[in-house]
Write an enzyme that holds these catalytic residues in place. Structure first.
Site, PDB file in Angstrom:
ATOM      1  N   HIS A 500      61.829 -10.345  14.738  1.00  0.00           N
ATOM      2  CA  HIS A 500      62.434 -10.287  13.377  1.00  0.00           C
ATOM      3  C   HIS A 500      63.900 -10.573  13.473  1.00  0.00           C
ATOM      4  O   HIS A 500      64.551 -11.430  12.638  1.00  0.00           O
ATOM      5  CB  HIS A 500      61.725  -9.163  12.616  1.00  0.00           C
ATOM      6  N   GLU A 501      64.449  -9.434  13.881  1.00  0.00           N
ATOM      7  CA  GLU A 501      66.054  -9.519  13.942  1.00  0.00           C
ATOM      8  C   GLU A 501      66.571 -10.811  14.573  1.00  0.00           C
ATOM      9  O   GLU A 501      67.558 -11.405  14.310  1.00  0.00           O
ATOM     10  CB  GLU A 501      66.597  -8.456  14.841  1.00  0.00           C
ATOM     11  N   HIS A 504      66.994 -13.575  12.384  1.00  0.00           N
ATOM     12  CA  HIS A 504      68.356 -13.579  11.711  1.00  0.00           C
ATOM     13  C   HIS A 504      69.584 -14.321  12.621  1.00  0.00           C
ATOM     14  O   HIS A 504      70.288 -14.949  12.052  1.00  0.00           O
ATOM     15  CB  HIS A 504      68.818 -12.149  11.155  1.00  0.00           C
ATOM     16  N   HIS A 507      69.228 -17.676  12.566  1.00  0.00           N
ATOM     17  CA  HIS A 507      69.671 -18.314  11.153  1.00  0.00           C
ATOM     18  C   HIS A 507      71.308 -18.284  11.311  1.00  0.00           C
ATOM     19  O   HIS A 507      71.675 -19.451  10.775  1.00  0.00           O
ATOM     20  CB  HIS A 507      69.380 -17.364  10.051  1.00  0.00           C
TER      21      HIS A 507
END
Length: 715
Positions: A500-501, A504, A507
Site C-alpha cells: 500500500h505505502e 504512494h 504515485h
C-alpha cells in the site's frame, strides 16, 4: 512531511523550486545547512548525515522570513497581475524553507526526541502566524483573484487553469476574503490550533514510548519464535536483558493479541494500546480534542459554513458530508451483521475448548485465528513464514517494473546520506530509456522516537516548470526488528500495508506534472492508487518468485495460496467495522451543532451505542489517539476516504481481472499510469477515473470483495 498549515501552503505556493531569474534575490543570507540547496549526486540529496538539531529553529525562522519577503515582492509587483508574475512566481518561492522542512519532518516522524519536541512547541505558533501572513495578504489575494477571474481569456493550458483554480480556492477557503475582527480571529484560531495539534501528537507519542508490557519466560505460550526473539531484543534495548517487551505499537500489539495464550496479558496489552491519550494524566487528549473541535467549528463559521465537515468535503470527491455518510451507512449494516456471525463462530470454538469465557475485545484476534485454522486450515503464522521483508521489497520492484517500467537498484553504501543505519536507498530508472527517475528511501523498523504506523513522503517532488526535478520518495514502516541474522517475517496484513505505502511512492515517482501544487491530491482519491497496489501481492509472478519459505526456500504451495484466497473475506466484519467506527465518529464529531459541553469519551461511547457497535470490537483509532484527525487537518472529516477510495479500488481491480493479461495486462497498465498515477492533481479525480474506466465506479465491486450482500438499488 508537512505540518497542517504547510499542507495549505503546498496548495498555494508549492515551495519546491528556485525563484525565476528576474525575481529579487530573497535567499536567506546564512550558511545554515538545513536551508541550503541539496548537494551531491542525483540532482542533490538531503544532507541527512550532517543534521544538527541546533540548526533547526534558526533555519525555520530564517526560511519563513525569506519566503515572506518573496511573497511581499510578488504582492507588491507594480506590473499588472499575470499567470507568470503571480501564480508561477508563487510556485517558485520558498525553496530554502521547504528544504528545512525536509529535515523537520525527519525529526518529527523518524527521530523524535524531547529536545525536538521543545523546539516543535516553540515553532508551532510562529508557523501559524507565517501561514496566516500569506493567506491573509490582501494585495497577494487581489492579484490571485485577478488571474482567476481572467483565466478563460489568458490562453492557459488545462493544467495551468487547474493550477489557478486550486491556488484561488486555497486562499478563498482559508480566510483570504475576511476583513477586520473576523480576519484577526481567524488568525488567532489558526495559531491556537497549531499548538494543540503539536500537543496532541506529542501526547500520543509519549504514551507509545512510555508504556511497555514486560514478559518473563513463563508468559510466552502461543508466541512464535520470531516474535519471542524480537521481543527479547526490544527488552534488551530498553535495559531489561532476559525479559521480553511488548511495545505499545500496532506491529507488536497485533501479533501478541493474535497468538498469546495468556488471556490476562492479552487484556493488559489491549488496554495499554487502546488507552493511548486517554489515561487521565498529563498526556490525556480529551480536553485538547474538545478545544480543537470548537475552534474548527468557529473558524469555518467565519467563512459562512454550517460545520467543519461541509467546508472540508466541498473540494473532495464526496463533495458533501451526506454523500460520505451515505456510503458508510450502506456498508455498516453488512459489517456489523458479519461481526455477529464472527463472534458466534469464535464463541463456539471457545466453548468447544472448554475455555469458559465470553468473547471480549481482547479475545477477538486470538479466537478469530482459531476459527481461521478450523474453517480454512489457514495458519497465519504458517503464512508469515513466506513473507520475508527482504523478499517483499524486490517483489514490489518487480511489480513496479511490469506496470511502470521502473528499475530499482541499490545505491552503494555511503553514496547517499541517510538519517539512520536502518535506512536503505535505491536508484530508480526508466527501464526502456535508462533515464534517472528518482531515489527511493526505505526506513522499515520500529524504534524509540519514531511515530507508529506506516507512511510515505517525499523529500523532493517532480516538476518541470524550471527544468526537470527528479523525485526523492520515502517509505516508512514499524516492523519489529528480528534478532541478528534472523529473517524479518511479517504478517499478511503488514505485507499488504507495505505494498500500500509503496503505491504512494509510485504515485510520487510516476508524476509528470509541471507545477509543484499539482503534485498535491484530493484526500479521498489519493488513497485509491495505494490501495489498488495491494492487489498485486497475491498475483502469480509474486507468489511464484518472492513468497518463498524462510527456511526451505520453497515457493508458497498452491494449497496454501488457495487457502489464502478462499479466506479473503474472512474476518471482514472485524476489519470493516473497526475502520468504519473510526470514520463515522470522525464525521459525526465534525457535524455537531454545539461543542460547548463536549465530552469526547462520552460522545464516542454514546454514538457507537446508537450505531449498534458490537461490544466485542473497538474503533481502529479511538478518539484520544486519532492522529489522522487531531494531530493535524489532513484527514479531519476525511477518514471515510479510505472507503471511498476502496470503491474505486475494487472497481479498478475488476478492470484488470477482466483484461486478457490479467493484473499485468499491458493496455490496462498503460491506462493506469497515464490517467491514474502520472497526472497527480493536474486532472479532476472523477474525470481521471472516467478516462481510465470509461465510466464512474460503483459500490457493487466493493461489496463483492468483502463478501457482503449488495444493498437493494446499489450498483
Amino acid at each position: 512531511m508537512r505540518l497542517p498549515f504547510l499542507a495549505l501552503l503546498a496548495a498555494l505556493a508549492g515551495c519546491s523550486a528556485a525563484p525565476p531569474a528576474d525575481a529579487p534575490d530573497m535567499t536567506p543570507q546564512t550558511d545554515n545547512l538545513l536551508l541550503a540547496e541539496y548537494a551531491g549526486p542525483y540532482g542533490g540529496v538531503p544532507a541527512f548525515d550532517r543534521m544538527d538539531l541546533d540548526l533547526l529553529e534558526p533555519a525555520i525562522e530564517a526560511g519563513m522570513a525569506a519566503h515572506l519577503a518573496e511573497i511581499d515582492a510578488i504582492a507588491g509587483n507594480p506590473a499588472a497581475p499575470t499567470f507568470q508574475n503571480t501564480i508561477v512566481a508563487m510556485e517558485a518561492a520558498g525553496k530554502p524553507l521547504d528544504n528545512a522542512f525536509t529535515y523537520y519532518g525527519i525529526w518529527s516522524s523518524n527521530l523524535s526526541s524531547p529536545e525536538f519536541r521543545e523546539i516543535q512547541g516553540r515553532l508551532a505558533p510562529k508557523l501559524s502566524e507565517y501561514g496566516t501572513a500569506i493567506t491573509q495578504n490582501a494585495a497577494l489575494f487581489d492579484r490571485v483573484r485577478a488571474v482567476y477571474d481572467a483565466r478563460a481569456t489568458l490562453g492557459l493550458a488545462p493544467d495551468e487553469v487547474r493550477l489557478v483554480e486550486l491556488v484561488y480556492d486555497g486562499f478563498a477557503r482559508n480566510g483570504a476574503t475576511l476583513t477586520g475582527a473576523a480576519k484577526e480571529r481567524y488568525a488567532a484560531i489558526d495559531k491556537r490550533l497549531a499548538e494543540l495539534y503539536t500537543d496532541f501528537g506529542n501526547h500520543v507519542l509519549a504514551d507509545e514510548e512510555g508504556y511497555v508490557t514486560y514478559l518473563d519466560d513463563s508468559q510466552l505460550s502461543g508466541l512464535s519464535d520470531s516474535y519471542i526473539a524480537a521481543a527479547a531484543a526490544a527488552a534488551e534495548e530498553r535495559g531489561r536483558p532476559g525479559a521480553y517487551a511488548v511495545t505499545n505499537s500496532r506491529s507488536s500489539m497485533d501479533p501478541f493479541l493474535t497468538y498469546s495464550d495468556e488471556r490476562d496479558l492479552r487484556e493488559t496489552v489491549w488496554r495499554t494500546y487502546y488507552s493511548r491519550g486517554d489515561n487521565g494524566d498529563e498526556n490525556d487528549n480529551n480536553a485538547i480534542i474538545a478545544e480543537i473541535l470548537q475552534l474548527r467549528d468557529e473558524r469555518v463559521g467565519l467563512l459562512g459554513y454550517d460545520d467543519y465537515a461541509t467546508w472540508r468535503l466541498e473540494d473532495r470527491m464526496a463533495k458533501t458530508p451526506e454523500r460520505a455518510m451515505d456510503l458508510m451507512l450502506n456498508v455498516w449494516p453488512a459489517a456489523i451483521a458479519r461481526v455477529a456471525e464472527e463472534v458466534a463462530d469464535m464463541q463456539a470454538v471457545a466453548d468447544a475448548r472448554g475455555d469458559g469465557i465470553t468473547i471480549e475485545t481482547w479475545d477477538y484476534r486470538y479466537y478469530a485465528e482459531k476459527v481461521r485454522l478450523d474453517r480454512y486450515a489457514l495458519d497465519s503464522d504458517e503464512v508469515k513464514q513466506y513473507l520475508q521483508l527482504d523478499n517483499l521489497v524486490p517483489a514490489m520492484f518487480y511489480v513496479a517494473g511490469e506496470l511502470f517500467g521502473f528499475e530499482f537498484s541499490p545505491v552503494a553504501e555511503g553514496t547517499v546520506p541517510v538519517f539512520h543505519p536502518d535506512v536503505t536507498v535505491y536508484e530508480v530508472t526508466d527501464r526502456e530509456s535508462g533515464d534517472f527517475v528518482g531515489l527511493w528511501y526505505l526506513d522499515p523498523f520500529a524504534r524509540r522516537g519514531k511515530r507508529s504506523g506506516a507512511w510515505a513522503t517525499t523529500y523532493r517532488s517532480h516538476t518541470t516548470f524550471e527544468g526537470p526535478k527528479t523525485v526523492l520518495a520515502s517509505n516508512n514502516s514499524n516492523f519489529v526488528k528480528g534478532a541478528p541474522g534472523e529473517p524479518v517475517l511479517i504478517s499478511f496484513d503488514d505485507a499488504e500495508t507495505l505494498f500500500h505505502e509503496f503505491g504512494h511512492a509510485l504515485h510520487f515517482l510516476a508524476s509528470d506534472v509541471t507545477y509543484p501544487t499539482l503534485n498535491g491530491g484530493v484526500r479521498d482519491y489519493t488513497e485509491f492508487q495505494s490501495q489498488l497496489l495491494e492487489r498485486w501481492l497475491l498475483t502469480d509472478p509474486v507468489i511464484d518468485t518472492y513468497l518463498v519459505h524462510a527456511e526451505t526456500g520453497e515457493p508458497m504451495p498452491d494449497e496454501l495460496v488457495a487457502k489464502i484466497k478462499r479466506a479473503a473475506t474472512f474476518n471482514q466484519g472485524f476489519s470493516t467495522a473497526e475502520y468504519l467506527a473510526s470514520a463515522l465518529i470522525d464525521l459525526k464529531l465534525h457535524t455537531l451543532d454545539d461543542y460547548s459541553d463536549l465530552d469526547p469519551d462520552a460522545f464516542e461511547r454514546e454514538t457507537l451505542a446508537e450505531l449498534g457497535m458490537p461490544s466485542e470490537i473497538v474503533m481502529r483509532h479511538r478518539t484520544p489517539h486519532f492522529g489522522h484527525v487531531f494531530s493535524g487537518e489532513g484527514y479531519a472529516t476525511g477518514y471515510y476516504g479510505y472507503l471511498w477510495a476502496d470503491v474505486l479500488t475494487s472497481d479498478a481491480a475488476e478492470a484488470f481481472a477482466e483484461a486478457p493479461g490479467g493484473f499485468y495486462d499491458p493496455e490496462v497498465s498503460a491506462r493506469l499510469v497515464e490517467y491514474l498515477f502520472a497526472p497527480r492533481n493536474a486532472i479532476d479525480p472523477a474525470e481521471a477515473y472516467r478516462l481510465f474506466r470509461g465510466r464512474d465506479a460503483g459500490i457493487a465491486p466493493l461489496m463483492r470483495d468483502r463478501g457482503f450482500p449488495i444493498p437493494e438499488g446499489v450498483e
